[in-house]
Design a protein around this motif. Sequence first.
Motif, PDB file in Angstrom:
ATOM      1  N   GLN A 156       0.840  -1.199   0.000  1.00 34.71           N
ATOM      2  CA  GLN A 156       0.000   0.000   0.000  1.00 34.71           C
ATOM      3  C   GLN A 156       0.873   1.246   0.000  1.00 34.71           C
ATOM      4  O   GLN A 156       1.780   1.373   0.822  1.00 34.71           O
ATOM      5  CB  GLN A 156      -0.920  -0.011   1.224  1.00 34.71           C
ATOM      6  CG  GLN A 156      -1.947  -1.136   1.191  1.00 34.71           C
ATOM      7  CD  GLN A 156      -2.922  -1.062   2.352  1.00 34.71           C
ATOM      8  OE1 GLN A 156      -2.613  -0.505   3.395  1.00 34.71           O
ATOM      9  NE2 GLN A 156      -4.112  -1.611   2.161  1.00 34.71           N
ATOM     10  N   VAL A 157       0.595   2.139  -0.896  1.00 33.26           N
ATOM     11  CA  VAL A 157       1.358   3.377  -1.002  1.00 33.26           C
ATOM     12  C   VAL A 157       0.401   4.538  -1.140  1.00 33.26           C
ATOM     13  O   VAL A 157      -0.637   4.433  -1.791  1.00 33.26           O
ATOM     14  CB  VAL A 157       2.341   3.359  -2.198  1.00 33.26           C
ATOM     15  CG1 VAL A 157       3.385   2.272  -2.024  1.00 33.26           C
ATOM     16  CG2 VAL A 157       1.604   3.188  -3.513  1.00 33.26           C
ATOM     17  N   THR A 158       0.761   5.650  -0.538  1.00 33.74           N
ATOM     18  CA  THR A 158      -0.081   6.836  -0.659  1.00 33.74           C
ATOM     19  C   THR A 158       0.233   7.586  -1.943  1.00 33.74           C
ATOM     20  O   THR A 158      -0.649   7.932  -2.713  1.00 33.74           O
ATOM     21  CB  THR A 158       0.113   7.764   0.556  1.00 33.74           C
ATOM     22  OG1 THR A 158      -0.213   7.050   1.744  1.00 33.74           O
ATOM     23  CG2 THR A 158      -0.786   8.988   0.430  1.00 33.74           C
ATOM     24  N   MET A 159       1.524   7.825  -2.157  1.00 35.39           N
ATOM     25  CA  MET A 159       1.926   8.651  -3.287  1.00 35.39           C
ATOM     26  C   MET A 159       2.237   7.797  -4.507  1.00 35.39           C
ATOM     27  O   MET A 159       3.063   6.893  -4.466  1.00 35.39           O
ATOM     28  CB  MET A 159       3.137   9.498  -2.912  1.00 35.39           C
ATOM     29  CG  MET A 159       2.816  10.621  -1.934  1.00 35.39           C
ATOM     30  SD  MET A 159       4.159  11.791  -1.756  1.00 35.39           S
ATOM     31  CE  MET A 159       5.215  10.895  -0.631  1.00 35.39           C
ATOM     32  N   MET A 160       1.586   8.131  -5.605  1.00 35.37           N
ATOM     33  CA  MET A 160       1.812   7.458  -6.864  1.00 35.37           C
ATOM     34  C   MET A 160       1.861   8.522  -7.968  1.00 35.37           C
ATOM     35  O   MET A 160       1.147   9.530  -7.900  1.00 35.37           O
ATOM     36  CB  MET A 160       0.708   6.445  -7.151  1.00 35.37           C
ATOM     37  CG  MET A 160       0.929   5.623  -8.398  1.00 35.37           C
ATOM     38  SD  MET A 160      -0.359   4.375  -8.636  1.00 35.37           S
ATOM     39  CE  MET A 160       0.163   3.129  -7.463  1.00 35.37           C
ATOM     40  N   GLY A 188      -7.447   8.968  -2.458  1.00 40.20           N
ATOM     41  CA  GLY A 188      -8.332   9.779  -1.637  1.00 40.20           C
ATOM     42  C   GLY A 188      -8.478  11.203  -2.120  1.00 40.20           C
ATOM     43  O   GLY A 188      -9.208  11.985  -1.498  1.00 40.20           O
ATOM     44  N   SER A 189      -7.783  11.539  -3.194  1.00 37.27           N
ATOM     45  CA  SER A 189      -7.910  12.889  -3.726  1.00 37.27           C
ATOM     46  C   SER A 189      -7.869  12.850  -5.242  1.00 37.27           C
ATOM     47  O   SER A 189      -7.435  11.859  -5.840  1.00 37.27           O
ATOM     48  CB  SER A 189      -6.805  13.803  -3.177  1.00 37.27           C
ATOM     49  OG  SER A 189      -5.536  13.325  -3.554  1.00 37.27           O
ATOM     50  N   GLU A 190      -8.317  13.911  -5.849  1.00 33.40           N
ATOM     51  CA  GLU A 190      -8.278  14.003  -7.300  1.00 33.40           C
ATOM     52  C   GLU A 190      -6.824  14.083  -7.756  1.00 33.40           C
ATOM     53  O   GLU A 190      -5.977  14.660  -7.064  1.00 33.40           O
ATOM     54  CB  GLU A 190      -9.019  15.256  -7.769  1.00 33.40           C
ATOM     55  CG  GLU A 190     -10.509  15.242  -7.477  1.00 33.40           C
ATOM     56  CD  GLU A 190     -11.237  14.204  -8.314  1.00 33.40           C
ATOM     57  OE1 GLU A 190     -12.136  13.522  -7.793  1.00 33.40           O
ATOM     58  OE2 GLU A 190     -10.891  14.061  -9.507  1.00 33.40           O
ATOM     59  N   ALA A 191      -6.551  13.540  -8.911  1.00 36.93           N
ATOM     60  CA  ALA A 191      -5.201  13.620  -9.461  1.00 36.93           C
ATOM     61  C   ALA A 191      -4.834  15.074  -9.736  1.00 36.93           C
ATOM     62  O   ALA A 191      -5.691  15.878 -10.112  1.00 36.93           O
ATOM     63  CB  ALA A 191      -5.101  12.801 -10.739  1.00 36.93           C
ATOM     64  N   THR A 192      -3.571  15.383  -9.515  1.00 33.80           N
ATOM     65  CA  THR A 192      -3.057  16.733  -9.771  1.00 33.80           C
ATOM     66  C   THR A 192      -2.197  16.694 -11.020  1.00 33.80           C
ATOM     67  O   THR A 192      -1.187  15.989 -11.046  1.00 33.80           O
ATOM     68  CB  THR A 192      -2.209  17.229  -8.583  1.00 33.80           C
ATOM     69  OG1 THR A 192      -3.005  17.192  -7.393  1.00 33.80           O
ATOM     70  CG2 THR A 192      -1.738  18.654  -8.831  1.00 33.80           C
ATOM     71  N   ARG A 235      -7.583   6.133  -9.209  1.00 32.19           N
ATOM     72  CA  ARG A 235      -6.790   5.607  -8.086  1.00 32.19           C
ATOM     73  C   ARG A 235      -7.786   5.034  -7.080  1.00 32.19           C
ATOM     74  O   ARG A 235      -8.073   5.637  -6.050  1.00 32.19           O
ATOM     75  CB  ARG A 235      -5.963   6.738  -7.461  1.00 32.19           C
ATOM     76  CG  ARG A 235      -5.041   6.277  -6.365  1.00 32.19           C
ATOM     77  CD  ARG A 235      -3.802   5.638  -6.855  1.00 32.19           C
ATOM     78  NE  ARG A 235      -3.183   4.809  -5.858  1.00 32.19           N
ATOM     79  CZ  ARG A 235      -2.326   5.248  -4.920  1.00 32.19           C
ATOM     80  NH1 ARG A 235      -1.994   6.523  -4.875  1.00 32.19           N
ATOM     81  NH2 ARG A 235      -1.813   4.411  -4.051  1.00 32.19           N
ATOM     82  N   PRO A 236      -8.310   3.857  -7.378  1.00 28.56           N
ATOM     83  CA  PRO A 236      -9.381   3.315  -6.540  1.00 28.56           C
ATOM     84  C   PRO A 236      -8.935   2.826  -5.171  1.00 28.56           C
ATOM     85  O   PRO A 236      -9.758   2.751  -4.258  1.00 28.56           O
ATOM     86  CB  PRO A 236      -9.913   2.150  -7.377  1.00 28.56           C
ATOM     87  CG  PRO A 236      -8.755   1.747  -8.229  1.00 28.56           C
ATOM     88  CD  PRO A 236      -8.020   3.006  -8.539  1.00 28.56           C
ATOM     89  N   ASN A 237      -7.658   2.465  -5.027  1.00 27.38           N
ATOM     90  CA  ASN A 237      -7.165   2.000  -3.726  1.00 27.38           C
ATOM     91  C   ASN A 237      -5.670   2.271  -3.618  1.00 27.38           C
ATOM     92  O   ASN A 237      -5.075   2.898  -4.504  1.00 27.38           O
ATOM     93  CB  ASN A 237      -7.482   0.511  -3.544  1.00 27.38           C
ATOM     94  CG  ASN A 237      -6.899  -0.337  -4.672  1.00 27.38           C
ATOM     95  OD1 ASN A 237      -5.720  -0.274  -4.965  1.00 27.38           O
ATOM     96  ND2 ASN A 237      -7.757  -1.139  -5.306  1.00 27.38           N
ATOM     97  N   LEU A 238      -5.073   1.794  -2.541  1.00 30.62           N
ATOM     98  CA  LEU A 238      -3.674   2.127  -2.247  1.00 30.62           C
ATOM     99  C   LEU A 238      -2.664   1.284  -3.008  1.00 30.62           C
ATOM    100  O   LEU A 238      -1.460   1.471  -2.841  1.00 30.62           O
ATOM    101  CB  LEU A 238      -3.427   1.998  -0.733  1.00 30.62           C
ATOM    102  CG  LEU A 238      -4.099   3.054   0.131  1.00 30.62           C
ATOM    103  CD1 LEU A 238      -3.942   2.714   1.607  1.00 30.62           C
ATOM    104  CD2 LEU A 238      -3.524   4.440  -0.148  1.00 30.62           C
ATOM    105  N   SER A 293       3.238  18.265   1.054  1.00 32.58           N
ATOM    106  CA  SER A 293       2.092  17.714   0.344  1.00 32.58           C
ATOM    107  C   SER A 293       2.207  17.950  -1.156  1.00 32.58           C
ATOM    108  O   SER A 293       1.469  17.369  -1.934  1.00 32.58           O
ATOM    109  CB  SER A 293       0.800  18.341   0.872  1.00 32.58           C
ATOM    110  OG  SER A 293       0.825  19.748   0.659  1.00 32.58           O
ATOM    111  N   ASN A 294       3.126  18.826  -1.544  1.00 34.47           N
ATOM    112  CA  ASN A 294       3.333  19.082  -2.959  1.00 34.47           C
ATOM    113  C   ASN A 294       4.589  18.405  -3.455  1.00 34.47           C
ATOM    114  O   ASN A 294       5.256  18.897  -4.346  1.00 34.47           O
ATOM    115  CB  ASN A 294       3.435  20.599  -3.204  1.00 34.47           C
ATOM    116  CG  ASN A 294       2.149  21.314  -2.855  1.00 34.47           C
ATOM    117  OD1 ASN A 294       1.070  20.816  -3.152  1.00 34.47           O
ATOM    118  ND2 ASN A 294       2.262  22.445  -2.211  1.00 34.47           N
TER     119      ASN A 294
END
Lengths: 115, 113
Positions: free
Chosen positions: A28-32, A52-56, A70-73, B97-98
Amino acid sequence: SAVISQKPSRDICQRGTSLTIQCQVDSQVTMMFWYRQQPGQSLTLIATANQGSEATYESGFVIDKFPISRPNLTFSTLTVSNMSPEDSSIYLCSVVPGHSTDTQYFGPGTRLTVL
Amino acid sequence: QQPVQSPQAVILREGEDAVINCSSSKALYSVHWYRQKHGEAPVFLMILLKGGEQKGHEKISASFNEKKQQSSLYLTASQLSYSGTYFCGTVTVGGGSNYKLTFGKGTLLTVNP
């Protein structure tokens, strides 16, 4: 560390069509992240896809062209829409398994050729 | 802001040394070094964090000068397996966070017998 797989590994597509690339991580990873590497060039960040957030998206990349899920971790997809020959590149997903000071690991990449 | 790498390319004979430089116009939080062989994904070599440090991995080491916003990768007694394109990636201060890793254009290293 993290082990990352991508599907497909390569594809040849016709212009005007769309291709969805899958990225699977063994933990499981938060940042992708999704990167593009054009032939002989450096790696360019397309977007950050944190769960958990919209892609930037980075400058020059838009959601209509490169929608991301990004449906899961452990999983993410990148779609390259309405493709043109200029989209021919290697697309790589990468992850930071822990804190932001940790290593960023890359998947094997998807080599896309658009005819 | 993309970091600047130099040189763009270098050719060595086996056993020779090389230095690859990476500089940024912005304050750096960390510098990451990768090697990529043709047709393969980038492979992580090392990460240097804000605070100025030097790291080593066998015959490959790196330094990070925080004040000068520069990092250098040192390859000593090069081996044929060192051939590839070396990329530095930088995370600038104010990440958090960025967090974003931005890569330089790369340095093509060729080691000949």
